[in-house]
Design a protein around this motif. Sequence first.
Motif, PDB file in Angstrom:
ATOM      1  N   ALA A  29       0.825  -1.208   0.000  1.00 59.48           N
ATOM      2  CA  ALA A  29       0.000   0.000   0.000  1.00 59.48           C
ATOM      3  C   ALA A  29       0.862   1.262   0.000  1.00 59.48           C
ATOM      4  CB  ALA A  29      -0.942  -0.017   1.195  1.00 59.48           C
ATOM      5  N   LEU A  30       1.934   1.236   0.791  1.00 58.84           N
ATOM      6  CA  LEU A  30       2.818   2.408   0.820  1.00 58.84           C
ATOM      7  C   LEU A  30       3.516   2.598  -0.529  1.00 58.84           C
ATOM      8  CD1 LEU A  30       4.418   1.975   4.363  1.00 58.84           C
ATOM      9  CD2 LEU A  30       2.786   3.719   3.654  1.00 58.84           C
ATOM     10  N   ALA A  31       3.924   1.496  -1.170  1.00 56.57           N
ATOM     11  CA  ALA A  31       4.567   1.610  -2.471  1.00 56.57           C
ATOM     12  C   ALA A  31       3.604   2.178  -3.514  1.00 56.57           C
ATOM     13  CB  ALA A  31       5.088   0.242  -2.913  1.00 56.57           C
ATOM     14  N   ALA A  32       2.354   1.701  -3.483  1.00 60.34           N
ATOM     15  CA  ALA A  32       1.361   2.232  -4.416  1.00 60.34           C
ATOM     16  C   ALA A  32       1.067   3.701  -4.128  1.00 60.34           C
ATOM     17  CB  ALA A  32       0.081   1.406  -4.327  1.00 60.34           C
ATOM     18  N   ALA A  33       1.083   4.067  -2.848  1.00 60.26           N
ATOM     19  CA  ALA A  33       0.822   5.460  -2.497  1.00 60.26           C
ATOM     20  C   ALA A  33       1.939   6.370  -3.005  1.00 60.26           C
ATOM     21  CB  ALA A  33       0.667   5.594  -0.987  1.00 60.26           C
ATOM     22  N   VAL A  34       3.171   5.872  -2.975  1.00 50.78           N
ATOM     23  CA  VAL A  34       4.282   6.681  -3.490  1.00 50.78           C
ATOM     24  C   VAL A  34       4.117   6.935  -4.978  1.00 50.78           C
ATOM     25  CG1 VAL A  34       6.761   6.681  -3.905  1.00 50.78           C
ATOM     26  CG2 VAL A  34       5.887   5.940  -1.687  1.00 50.78           C
ATOM     27  N   LEU A  35       3.746   5.899  -5.732  1.00 51.21           N
ATOM     28  CA  LEU A  35       3.535   6.074  -7.174  1.00 51.21           C
ATOM     29  C   LEU A  35       2.361   7.004  -7.456  1.00 51.21           C
ATOM     30  CD1 LEU A  35       4.109   2.395  -8.390  1.00 51.21           C
ATOM     31  CD2 LEU A  35       5.685   4.336  -8.547  1.00 51.21           C
ATOM     32  N   ALA A  36       1.283   6.833  -6.676  1.00 57.17           N
ATOM     33  CA  ALA A  36       0.106   7.672  -6.899  1.00 57.17           C
ATOM     34  C   ALA A  36       0.373   9.123  -6.538  1.00 57.17           C
ATOM     35  CB  ALA A  36      -1.069   7.135  -6.091  1.00 57.17           C
ATOM     36  N   SER A  37       1.260   9.365  -5.579  1.00 53.35           N
ATOM     37  CA  SER A  37       1.528  10.741  -5.163  1.00 53.35           C
ATOM     38  C   SER A  37       2.200  11.547  -6.258  1.00 53.35           C
ATOM     39  CB  SER A  37       2.399  10.730  -3.908  1.00 53.35           C
ATOM     40  OG  SER A  37       3.678  10.174  -4.197  1.00 53.35           O
ATOM     41  N   ARG A  38       2.809  10.863  -7.254  1.00 53.42           N
ATOM     42  CA  ARG A  38       3.431  11.592  -8.352  1.00 53.42           C
ATOM     43  C   ARG A  38       2.395  12.126  -9.345  1.00 53.42           C
ATOM     44  NH1 ARG A  38       8.028   6.930  -9.572  1.00 53.42           N
ATOM     45  NH2 ARG A  38       9.114   7.090  -7.539  1.00 53.42           N
ATOM     46  N   GLN A  39       1.190  11.509  -9.324  1.00 54.73           N
ATOM     47  CA  GLN A  39       0.140  11.931 -10.241  1.00 54.73           C
ATOM     48  C   GLN A  39      -0.947  12.747  -9.555  1.00 54.73           C
ATOM     49  OE1 GLN A  39       0.574  11.286 -13.465  1.00 54.73           O
ATOM     50  NE2 GLN A  39       2.421  10.051 -13.056  1.00 54.73           N
ATOM     51  N   VAL A  40      -1.257  12.392  -8.316  1.00 56.71           N
ATOM     52  CA  VAL A  40      -2.359  13.023  -7.591  1.00 56.71           C
ATOM     53  C   VAL A  40      -1.830  13.533  -6.256  1.00 56.71           C
ATOM     54  CG1 VAL A  40      -4.675  12.718  -6.633  1.00 56.71           C
ATOM     55  CG2 VAL A  40      -3.983  11.435  -8.684  1.00 56.71           C
ATOM     56  N   ARG A  41      -2.171  14.771  -5.967  1.00 57.50           N
ATOM     57  CA  ARG A  41      -1.756  15.347  -4.694  1.00 57.50           C
ATOM     58  C   ARG A  41      -2.598  14.754  -3.559  1.00 57.50           C
ATOM     59  NH1 ARG A  41       1.332  19.797  -4.874  1.00 57.50           N
ATOM     60  NH2 ARG A  41       0.542  20.479  -2.853  1.00 57.50           N
ATOM     61  N   PRO A  42      -2.040  14.615  -2.385  1.00 58.95           N
ATOM     62  CA  PRO A  42      -2.816  14.048  -1.271  1.00 58.95           C
ATOM     63  C   PRO A  42      -4.052  14.869  -0.916  1.00 58.95           C
ATOM     64  CG  PRO A  42      -0.472  14.046  -0.770  1.00 58.95           C
ATOM     65  CD  PRO A  42      -0.634  14.841  -2.026  1.00 58.95           C
ATOM     66  N   THR A  43      -4.051  16.164  -1.232  1.00 58.56           N
ATOM     67  CA  THR A  43      -5.184  17.018  -0.878  1.00 58.56           C
ATOM     68  C   THR A  43      -6.207  17.144  -2.010  1.00 58.56           C
ATOM     69  OG1 THR A  43      -3.899  18.952  -1.614  1.00 58.56           O
ATOM     70  CG2 THR A  43      -3.790  18.363   0.732  1.00 58.56           C
ATOM     71  N   SER A  44      -6.019  16.394  -3.086  1.00 56.93           N
ATOM     72  CA  SER A  44      -6.959  16.501  -4.212  1.00 56.93           C
ATOM     73  C   SER A  44      -8.288  15.846  -3.868  1.00 56.93           C
ATOM     74  CB  SER A  44      -6.365  15.824  -5.454  1.00 56.93           C
ATOM     75  OG  SER A  44      -5.146  16.449  -5.825  1.00 56.93           O
ATOM     76  N   ALA A  45      -9.387  16.428  -4.403  1.00 59.70           N
ATOM     77  CA  ALA A  45     -10.725  15.895  -4.153  1.00 59.70           C
ATOM     78  C   ALA A  45     -10.997  14.731  -5.101  1.00 59.70           C
ATOM     79  CB  ALA A  45     -11.769  16.983  -4.339  1.00 59.70           C
ATOM     80  N   PHE A  46     -11.598  13.638  -4.584  1.00 61.10           N
ATOM     81  CA  PHE A  46     -11.905  12.456  -5.390  1.00 61.10           C
ATOM     82  C   PHE A  46     -13.377  12.393  -5.778  1.00 61.10           C
ATOM     83  CE2 PHE A  46      -8.021  11.188  -3.268  1.00 61.10           C
ATOM     84  CZ  PHE A  46      -7.331  10.506  -4.271  1.00 61.10           C
ATOM     85  N   GLY A  47     -14.204  13.232  -5.176  1.00 64.38           N
ATOM     86  CA  GLY A  47     -15.631  13.168  -5.457  1.00 64.38           C
ATOM     87  C   GLY A  47     -16.341  12.054  -4.723  1.00 64.38           C
ATOM     88  N   GLN A  48     -15.701  11.436  -3.788  1.00 70.78           N
ATOM     89  CA  GLN A  48     -16.303  10.349  -3.016  1.00 70.78           C
ATOM     90  C   GLN A  48     -16.168  10.665  -1.533  1.00 70.78           C
ATOM     91  OE1 GLN A  48     -17.912   7.716  -4.244  1.00 70.78           O
ATOM     92  NE2 GLN A  48     -17.502   8.238  -6.385  1.00 70.78           N
ATOM     93  N   ASP A  49     -17.208  10.312  -0.798  1.00 71.70           N
ATOM     94  CA  ASP A  49     -17.189  10.480   0.652  1.00 71.70           C
ATOM     95  C   ASP A  49     -16.892   9.134   1.302  1.00 71.70           C
ATOM     96  OD1 ASP A  49     -17.783  13.152   0.425  1.00 71.70           O
ATOM     97  OD2 ASP A  49     -19.961  12.808   0.512  1.00 71.70           O
ATOM     98  N   ILE A  50     -15.875   9.094   2.105  1.00 68.04           N
ATOM     99  CA  ILE A  50     -15.494   7.859   2.804  1.00 68.04           C
ATOM    100  C   ILE A  50     -15.705   8.084   4.301  1.00 68.04           C
ATOM    101  CG2 ILE A  50     -13.639   6.232   3.285  1.00 68.04           C
ATOM    102  CD1 ILE A  50     -12.360   7.009   0.666  1.00 68.04           C
ATOM    103  N   GLU A  51     -16.497   7.229   4.860  1.00 69.46           N
ATOM    104  CA  GLU A  51     -16.769   7.326   6.296  1.00 69.46           C
ATOM    105  C   GLU A  51     -15.666   6.582   7.038  1.00 69.46           C
ATOM    106  OE1 GLU A  51     -20.236   6.211   9.555  1.00 69.46           O
ATOM    107  OE2 GLU A  51     -20.618   6.016   7.408  1.00 69.46           O
ATOM    108  N   LEU A  52     -14.876   7.317   7.767  1.00 74.46           N
ATOM    109  CA  LEU A  52     -13.766   6.718   8.483  1.00 74.46           C
ATOM    110  C   LEU A  52     -14.250   6.046   9.760  1.00 74.46           C
ATOM    111  CD1 LEU A  52     -11.077   9.550   8.158  1.00 74.46           C
ATOM    112  CD2 LEU A  52     -11.317   7.480   6.785  1.00 74.46           C
ATOM    113  N   SER A  53     -13.726   4.893  10.000  1.00 75.50           N
ATOM    114  CA  SER A  53     -14.051   4.203  11.249  1.00 75.50           C
ATOM    115  C   SER A  53     -13.250   4.843  12.383  1.00 75.50           C
ATOM    116  CB  SER A  53     -13.715   2.716  11.138  1.00 75.50           C
ATOM    117  OG  SER A  53     -12.338   2.550  10.868  1.00 75.50           O
ATOM    118  N   SER A  54     -13.812   4.816  13.533  1.00 78.73           N
ATOM    119  CA  SER A  54     -13.135   5.408  14.691  1.00 78.73           C
ATOM    120  C   SER A  54     -13.366   4.521  15.903  1.00 78.73           C
ATOM    121  CB  SER A  54     -13.635   6.829  14.967  1.00 78.73           C
ATOM    122  OG  SER A  54     -15.015   6.814  15.265  1.00 78.73           O
TER     123      SER A  54
END
Length: 483
Positions: free
Chosen positions: A331-356
Motif C-alpha cells: 500500500a505504501l509503495a502504491a501510495a508513493v507512485l500515486a503521489s506523483r500523479q495526484v496530490r494528497p489534498t486533491s478531491a476524489f468526489g467520493q465520501d469515505i466514512e472513516l471508522s473510529s
Amino acid sequence: MSALASALAYQRLVSEHASLRLLRADHAAVAAALLAAHLGKPGARLAADDLYELIDADLEVLRDHFELPQTARAYCDAWRRDGFIVRRPSVGTRGETLELSPEGHVALRVFAQLDEPRSTVTQSRLLSLAQAVRQLAIDTDPEADRRLAALRAERDRIDEEIARIRTGDFEVLDNRSSLERVNEVLLQAQDLPADFAGVRSRFEQLNHELRARILEVDDAQSSVLDDVFRGVDLIESSDEGQTFSAFSMLIRDPERSSALDSDLSAVLDRDFVRTLSPEARRTLRSLVHDLKHNSREVHGVLTEFARGLRRYVYSQEFQRDRALRDALQEALAAAVLASRQVRPTSAFGQDIELSSLRLSSVGEINVHDPTEYDTGTALGDAEAGTVDLIALAAIARESEIDFTELIDNVNLVVAQRSPVSVGEVLGIRPATQGLASIVGLLSLATTYGTVDPLHTEHLDWLGADGVAREADVAVHTFSEAIA
C-alpha cells in the motif's frame, strides 16, 4: 573521539535520554521528590489509582510553595510520556501499575549524590580496586606456574594470619575504616534498583528485536526461526541473559545467600553501625531479601519473554504478521507512485466514512454486578389481627412526650394558684414519663411562661426505670393556663 563527535553524541543524549529530561524539567525538584517518595524503594510498584491518590494528597501541601495547576493523573501521564516511569498491566487484578524506569532511577541517583555527596577517594575503594585487579590478573593468567605461585603466596599469607590470631596478635578495624567500607557497600546497594530496572528494560528491547528479525527475514534466511525450532532460548542465551543467569544462580544458591545473610547480621551487631542512619541500617538488613526479590522478578520476566517468543513461532502467528506487513508495504509503495500523479489534498468526489474507536484503559470498565439490584426476598401479606388501642397508646408514650397530659397538669395547678414553677407542678402532678416529662414541662414554660436564668430550683423525679433522679435548673414559671 574528536570534540565535534563528542558534542554531537552529547547533543543526542540531551535530547533523547529521559534522565537528562527529568533533570532539566520545569518542576524537576517536585517530580524527583514525589517519585523518590513513592517509587524510589527497591522493587517499588504501585497501582495507578493508588499512586494518583498519594500524589494528589502531596500536591495539596506542595501547592503552598510551588505552582502546580495539574492533577496527579496529568503529571503521571506526562512523566510516562517523558520516560520517567513505565506502565505495566497488573498481574491478577484489573488495572495497571506504575514504576520507575531505568532512566528515572538514574536521575534520582544523581539528585541523591548531589544532595549528599560522598568521598570516592577512600582506602576501602582502593583496596577493592586492587583486589579486583589482582584477582583478574590471576584468573586470566594462562601460565599454570604463575597461578600456582599466586595461590601459594595467598596460602602463606592466610597461614601467617591464622598464627597471629591464635596468639592474639591482631587488630580490629577502627570505626572510621569500618564506616568507609560499609558506606561503600551502601553505595553499591543503592545502584541495584537501577541495575535491575535496566536489565528488565534490556530484555524487553531484546524480545522486541528478536520478533522484528523474525518478521523482516524470510524463512529460508531466518536463523532466529531455526534456533527457536531447535529449542534454543535466544533471550537467555544472549550476553545479557547469560550474565543475569550467572548472577541469579549466585544469589539463589542457599549456601552463598545464607552466608551473606549471616555476615550482614554480624555487621549489624557491631558498635559502629549505630552511627548509621535508620535508612542505611534498613538497607543492610533487607539487602539479601531485595536481591532475591528483584532477581526472582527479572527471572520471571525473562522466562515469560522466552515462552512468548516460542509460542509466537510455534503458533505461526508470525506468518499473519508478515502478511500484514507485506500488505502495508504494498500500500505504501502504491501510495508513493500515486503521489506523483495526484496530490494528497486533491478531491476524489467520493465520501469515505472513516471508522473510529475510542481508546481507553481496561481499568475504566465497570463489571455488571447483579447483586446490586437484588432487593431481597419478596414481602408477604401479613395476617389480619386485632389492634390493642391500650398497647398502641403505651408505644406512643414510649416514643413521644405526652404534651396533652403535661398541659392538663399545668392548667390544673395554675387554676389552684398562680404563678407556679415547674418544680411546684411536679410536686402536685409527678412526672409519669420520667425525664421526658421534665423536658416537656421546661419546653412548655419556655414557650408559654417565663424563665429566670438568675435563680435555680431543685427538681426531683422518678425515672421510667424506677430510679430516683434530680437536677438543678433555671426557674421556669407558668403565670396563666395554656390554651
